[in-house]
Design an enzyme around this catalytic site. Sequence first.
Site, PDB file in Angstrom:
ATOM      1  CG  ASP A  38      13.929  -6.671 -15.334  1.00 53.79           C
ATOM      2  OD1 ASP A  38      13.740  -5.699 -14.657  1.00 53.79           O
ATOM      3  OD2 ASP A  38      13.377  -7.780 -16.005  1.00 53.79           O
ATOM      4  CG  ASP A  39      13.547  -4.422 -10.980  1.00 57.59           C
ATOM      5  OD1 ASP A  39      13.015  -5.186 -10.249  1.00 57.59           O
ATOM      6  OD2 ASP A  39      12.905  -3.984 -12.196  1.00 57.59           O
TER       7      ASP A  39
ATOM      8  CB  SER B 250      11.505  -1.093 -12.926  1.00 54.58           C
ATOM      9  OG  SER B 250      11.466  -2.457 -13.553  1.00 54.58           O
TER      10      SER B 250
ATOM     11  CG  ASN C 133       3.109   0.529   2.949  1.00 50.99           C
ATOM     12  OD1 ASN C 133       4.063   1.241   2.719  1.00 50.99           O
ATOM     13  ND2 ASN C 133       2.873  -0.593   2.356  1.00 50.99           N
ATOM     14  N   GLY C 134       2.198  -2.232   4.766  1.00 58.23           N
ATOM     15  CA  GLY C 134       2.561  -3.234   5.533  1.00 58.23           C
ATOM     16  C   GLY C 134       2.058  -4.204   5.957  1.00 58.23           C
TER      17      GLY C 134
ATOM     18  CB  CYS D 299       8.160  -9.967   1.707  1.00 60.03           C
ATOM     19  SG  CYS D 299       7.975  -8.544   2.751  1.00 60.03           S
TER      20      CYS D 299
ATOM     21  CB  CYS E 132      -0.780   0.002   1.307  1.00 57.49           C
ATOM     22  SG  CYS E 132      -1.963  -1.179   1.349  1.00 57.49           S
TER      23      CYS E 132
ATOM     24  CB  CYS F 238      12.799 -11.413  -0.097  1.00 57.96           C
ATOM     25  SG  CYS F 238      13.232  -9.787  -0.325  1.00 57.96           S
TER      26      CYS F 238
ATOM     27  CB  CYS G 172      14.350  -6.004   6.048  1.00 56.53           C
ATOM     28  SG  CYS G 172      13.753  -7.598   5.724  1.00 56.53           S
TER      29      CYS G 172
ATOM     30  CB  CYS H  60      11.734  -2.871   3.023  1.00 51.05           C
ATOM     31  SG  CYS H  60      11.611  -3.735   1.618  1.00 51.05           S
TER      32      CYS H  60
ATOM     33  CE1 TYR I 253       9.235  -2.944 -10.100  1.00 56.42           C
ATOM     34  CE2 TYR I 253       8.296  -3.650  -8.406  1.00 56.42           C
ATOM     35  CZ  TYR I 253       8.091  -3.261  -9.594  1.00 56.42           C
ATOM     36  OH  TYR I 253       7.063  -3.283 -10.143  1.00 56.42           O
TER      37      TYR I 253
ATOM     38  N   GLY J 169       0.084   0.824  -5.183  1.00 54.96           N
ATOM     39  CA  GLY J 169      -1.135  -0.276  -4.834  1.00 54.96           C
ATOM     40  C   GLY J 169      -2.229   0.190  -5.806  1.00 54.96           C
TER      41      GLY J 169
HETATM   42  S1  SF4 Z   1      11.675  -9.485   3.095  1.00 60.34           S
HETATM   43 FE1  SF4 Z   1      12.538  -8.643   1.348  1.00 60.34          FE
HETATM   44  S2  SF4 Z   1      10.811  -7.108   0.625  1.00 60.34           S
HETATM   45 FE2  SF4 Z   1      10.224  -7.847   2.549  1.00 60.34          FE
HETATM   46  S3  SF4 Z   1      10.819  -6.300   3.838  1.00 60.34           S
HETATM   47 FE3  SF4 Z   1      12.350  -7.628   3.832  1.00 60.34          FE
HETATM   48  S4  SF4 Z   1      13.741  -6.839   2.324  1.00 60.34           S
HETATM   49 FE4  SF4 Z   1      11.764  -5.987   1.884  1.00 60.34          FE
END
Ligand code: SF4
Length: 508
Positions: free
Chosen positions: A379-380, A317, A127-128, A416, A26, A470, A467, A270, A276, A53
């Site tokens: 590409d990203d 992107s 958002n989250g 994620c 979001c 992923c 973070c 993140c 991206y 979103g």
């Molecule tokens: S898991 Fe990946 S997409 Fe999700 S918050 Fe962590 S870095 Fe971002």
Amino acid sequence: MTHVRRGDGRLSHDLLPGEAPPQDECGVFGVWAPGEEVARLTYFGIYALQHRGQESAGIATSNGEQLLVYKDMGLVSQVFDDQTLSALQGHIAVGHVRYATTGASAWENAQPTLGPAGAGTVALGHNGNLTNTRRLMELVRERSGTDLSGELGRGSSTDTAVITALLAGTAGEDARSLEATAMSVLPLLEGAFSLVFMDEHSLYAARDPHGFRPLVLGRLQRGWAIASETAALDIVGATFVREIEPGELVVIDEDGLRSQHFAKPSPRGCVFEYVYLARPDTQIAGRSVNAARSEMGRVLAREHPVDADLVIPTPDSGTPAAIGYAQESGIPFAQGLVKNAYVGRTFIQPTDTIRQLGIKLKLNPLREVIAGKRLVVVDDSIVRGNTQRALVRMLREAGAAEIHVRISSPPVKWPCFYGIDFATRAELIANGMSIEEIRASLGADSLGYISTDGMIEATAVPRARLCTACFTGEYPVPVEDAESAAERRDYQVLPPRHPGSLTIAGAQ
Ligand code: SF4
């Protein structure tokens, strides 16, 4: 109000129909500005956040006495018109654009959500994604029994509706201010949340202690604005003041702005926002997203050099990273693919025949640029790989001599749980395939991903403050609801079936 059946805007999602890229859950926007047309400011704010979103959009306003909310399925430009915005009067507003990861993509789950709060009403945008929704839902049931009221009672199934229900406070606390209730509720929430919310008198912004998703504060000439990204502040003429800090609650009302912390900050922003998700013209933690992406391209060129004639991006992107790759390698940059930029604006539902055109509906190769050339295609990220496979095939058909795919993020191997919807783990191409197997599957001559260290270096943010779950599987917050979170993509996308609602909150 007459309801016009609207296209779902789904053509704007992805280069290959049915092959959605990673989706941010979001975008949120809030404004406190007496004397300004706050609904229109919010409209342009969420318009600037549309990439976060595209399934529903909503705005709530308050004139100091009552809240109004209007929300519906569709893009911002489809949901709102002059007449609707004119009806949304007041000096406080919150706005929201939604992509569903928790709860179905249905009108009931559109935001802002509404609920009782102390002596008034709360409207909230999120958002989250929370990771302890089940436990919080038990708490709501302990407080209200089985007779759920508010958004939950009306059929919403989102973690956002649970937060809204908790902000109603407990029976003995009816007279408590929303601020006091928020200070007791926010520490109970786990996972990712960047929130904007309001009651009749005040605008609130809060960010989880890890600050997974961005949230920023801006100054208007006659007030304040809150937004998911700095680009949305720029677009409404607000000056960036600072980020809402992880673990912070900000309240804005006629007494001014005040801040307090509901939890100790432990930043883990993140990294995928840099790769991206965020707009390139946004700044996160003081770093330009565009600069971070270009630097990722430079690192990629050092880590995976190749003899080639041209560097081309996957529009749009991949562009900043492709420019960085070209600068570092000395290989000329070129636009080898033209994006059919306005196709996402169509309100016409594509037929199956049109969907089968696949990537050709979105991208057209420039044959005179590509023919006979050895290409580096930047590409990203790669999620399922279907988009890149279709792209490689299209470039070969256009006469490319060689195709070297370079990706400005490491292989995505883990889901994620903090608000981004990738494919399910089983669908992720890098889960279970080697790089060589992925290359062969795409039909490319070579394939190179940036290293995790290289990506982190390009953000200029220390690893301990990011973070990267992923890519690495190292989750900063334990995922209590992992099972339900993993299942959460099992929803059906419903066509719009309700008229947009203009709600007088007091009549709920
Ligand atoms: S898991 Fe990946 S997409 Fe999700 S918050 Fe962590 S870095 Fe971002």
